[in-house]
Write a protein that holds these residues in place. Structure first.
Motif, short mmCIF file in Angstrom:
data_model
loop_
_atom_site.label_atom_id
_atom_site.label_comp_id
_atom_site.label_asym_id
_atom_site.label_seq_id
_atom_site.Cartn_x
_atom_site.Cartn_y
_atom_site.Cartn_z
N GLN A 173 0.63 -1.27 0.08
CA GLN A 173 0.16 0.02 0.01
C GLN A 173 0.99 1.18 -0.07
O GLN A 173 1.73 1.41 0.79
CB GLN A 173 -1.12 -0.09 1.09
N THR A 174 0.37 2.25 -0.55
CA THR A 174 1.26 3.74 -0.81
C THR A 174 0.66 4.55 0.35
O THR A 174 -0.39 4.51 0.54
CB THR A 174 1.22 4.18 -2.13
N PHE A 175 1.60 5.42 0.64
CA PHE A 175 1.02 6.29 1.63
C PHE A 175 1.77 7.56 1.59
O PHE A 175 3.02 7.50 1.07
CB PHE A 175 0.64 5.59 2.96
N GLU A 176 1.37 8.82 2.20
CA GLU A 176 2.10 9.81 2.09
C GLU A 176 2.47 10.22 3.40
O GLU A 176 1.78 10.13 4.40
CB GLU A 176 1.11 11.19 1.41
N ILE A 177 3.94 10.46 3.78
CA ILE A 177 4.48 11.05 5.04
C ILE A 177 5.44 12.18 4.80
O ILE A 177 5.87 12.18 3.62
CB ILE A 177 5.18 9.57 5.62
N ASN A 178 5.86 12.82 5.93
CA ASN A 178 6.86 14.01 5.65
C ASN A 178 8.21 13.19 5.40
O ASN A 178 8.33 12.06 5.57
CB ASN A 178 6.90 14.84 6.97
N ASP A 179 8.97 14.11 4.86
CA ASP A 179 10.18 13.50 4.17
C ASP A 179 11.22 12.91 5.32
O ASP A 179 11.58 11.74 5.46
CB ASP A 179 10.98 14.61 3.66
N GLY A 180 11.17 13.53 6.49
CA GLY A 180 12.10 13.08 7.76
C GLY A 180 11.54 11.62 8.32
O GLY A 180 12.37 10.78 8.45
N ASP A 181 10.17 11.37 8.36
CA ASP A 181 9.87 10.18 8.96
C ASP A 181 9.91 9.11 7.61
O ASP A 181 9.84 7.89 7.94
CB ASP A 181 8.24 10.30 9.38
N GLY A 182 9.55 9.62 6.48
CA GLY A 182 9.80 8.52 5.43
C GLY A 182 11.15 8.10 5.31
O GLY A 182 11.37 6.83 5.12
N ALA A 183 12.29 9.05 5.45
CA ALA A 183 13.64 8.47 5.37
C ALA A 183 14.15 7.54 6.55
O ALA A 183 14.66 6.55 6.31
CB ALA A 183 14.60 9.72 5.61
N ILE A 184 13.27 7.84 7.87
CA ILE A 184 13.49 6.76 8.88
C ILE A 184 12.98 5.38 8.50
O ILE A 184 13.47 4.46 8.73
CB ILE A 184 12.76 7.36 10.07
N LEU A 185 11.81 5.32 8.00
CA LEU A 185 11.15 4.01 7.57
C LEU A 185 11.90 3.55 6.79
O LEU A 185 12.14 2.23 6.50
CB LEU A 185 9.69 4.13 7.02
N HIS A 186 12.51 4.08 5.51
CA HIS A 186 13.43 3.56 4.51
C HIS A 186 14.52 2.93 5.06
O HIS A 186 15.21 1.86 5.00
CB HIS A 186 13.60 4.78 3.44
N GLU A 187 15.19 3.63 6.00
CA GLU A 187 16.40 3.38 6.62
C GLU A 187 16.14 2.03 7.42
O GLU A 187 17.18 0.96 7.15
CB GLU A 187 17.03 4.34 7.58
N ARG A 188 15.23 2.05 8.15
CA ARG A 188 14.85 0.63 8.65
C ARG A 188 14.39 -0.44 7.96
O ARG A 188 13.93 -1.55 8.57
CB ARG A 188 13.76 0.92 9.87
N GLY A 189 14.18 -0.31 6.59
CA GLY A 189 13.66 -1.32 5.77
C GLY A 189 11.94 -1.34 5.75
O GLY A 189 11.70 -2.71 5.50
N LEU A 190 11.21 -0.47 6.26
CA LEU A 190 10.01 -0.82 6.67
C LEU A 190 9.23 -0.50 5.18
O LEU A 190 7.81 -0.78 4.98
CB LEU A 190 9.47 -0.16 7.74
N ALA A 191 9.63 0.29 4.42
CA ALA A 191 8.98 1.24 3.42
C ALA A 191 10.08 1.62 2.46
O ALA A 191 11.07 1.82 2.77
CB ALA A 191 7.99 2.37 3.75
N VAL A 192 9.67 1.86 1.20
CA VAL A 192 10.44 2.43 -0.08
C VAL A 192 9.73 3.43 -0.36
O VAL A 192 8.50 3.63 -0.71
CB VAL A 192 10.86 1.26 -1.03
N PRO A 193 10.55 4.42 -1.01
CA PRO A 193 10.15 5.68 -1.66
C PRO A 193 9.35 5.21 -3.04
O PRO A 193 10.06 4.48 -3.71
CB PRO A 193 11.17 6.60 -1.66
N VAL A 194 8.39 6.14 -3.28
CA VAL A 194 7.79 5.68 -4.64
C VAL A 194 7.97 7.04 -5.65
O VAL A 194 7.86 8.14 -5.17
CB VAL A 194 6.19 5.68 -4.42
N ASP A 195 8.79 6.52 -6.70
CA ASP A 195 8.90 7.88 -7.78
C ASP A 195 7.56 8.26 -8.06
O ASP A 195 6.74 7.43 -8.57
CB ASP A 195 9.83 7.39 -8.66
N GLY A 196 7.57 9.69 -8.55
CA GLY A 196 6.49 10.08 -9.02
C GLY A 196 5.64 11.13 -8.03
O GLY A 196 6.42 11.86 -7.56
N GLY A 197 4.42 10.75 -8.00
CA GLY A 197 3.92 11.87 -7.16
C GLY A 197 3.29 12.89 -8.06
O GLY A 197 3.72 13.13 -9.11
N ILE A 198 2.98 14.39 -7.50
CA ILE A 198 2.70 15.50 -8.15
C ILE A 198 3.94 16.11 -8.33
O ILE A 198 4.42 16.49 -7.05
CB ILE A 198 1.47 16.13 -7.79
#
Length: 67
Positions: A23-48
């Motif tokens: 599932q995709t979701f939107e989150i602020n950049d700082g928290d998104g980076a933490i989730l990515h570092e922990r291997g819990l989520a990956v950034p999705v290219d695109g968006g607006i």
């Protein structure tokens, strides 16, 4: 930042329900980076952005003229 969950997550800043794998979701950049570092989520290219919405269809390729 648009992210895609790798596993089931619960992020209270996103909403009250669990986020399911894939599932995709939107989150602020700082928290998104933490989730990515922990291997819990990956950034999705695109968006607006400069290229428009992520789900926009690519422009058709022009066909060559017959000679």
């Amino acid at each position: 930042m648009l992210m895609k969950a790798i596993g089931t997550l619960h992020v209270s800043a996103v909403g009250p329900d669990n986020i399911q794998p894939g599932q995709t979701f939107e989150i602020n950049d700082g928290d998104g980076a933490i989730l990515h570092e922990r291997g819990l989520a990956v950034p999705v290219d695109g968006g607006i952005g400069e290229d428009g919405p992520a789900d926009a269809e690519p422009a058709p390729t022009p066909k060559a003229r017959a000679k």
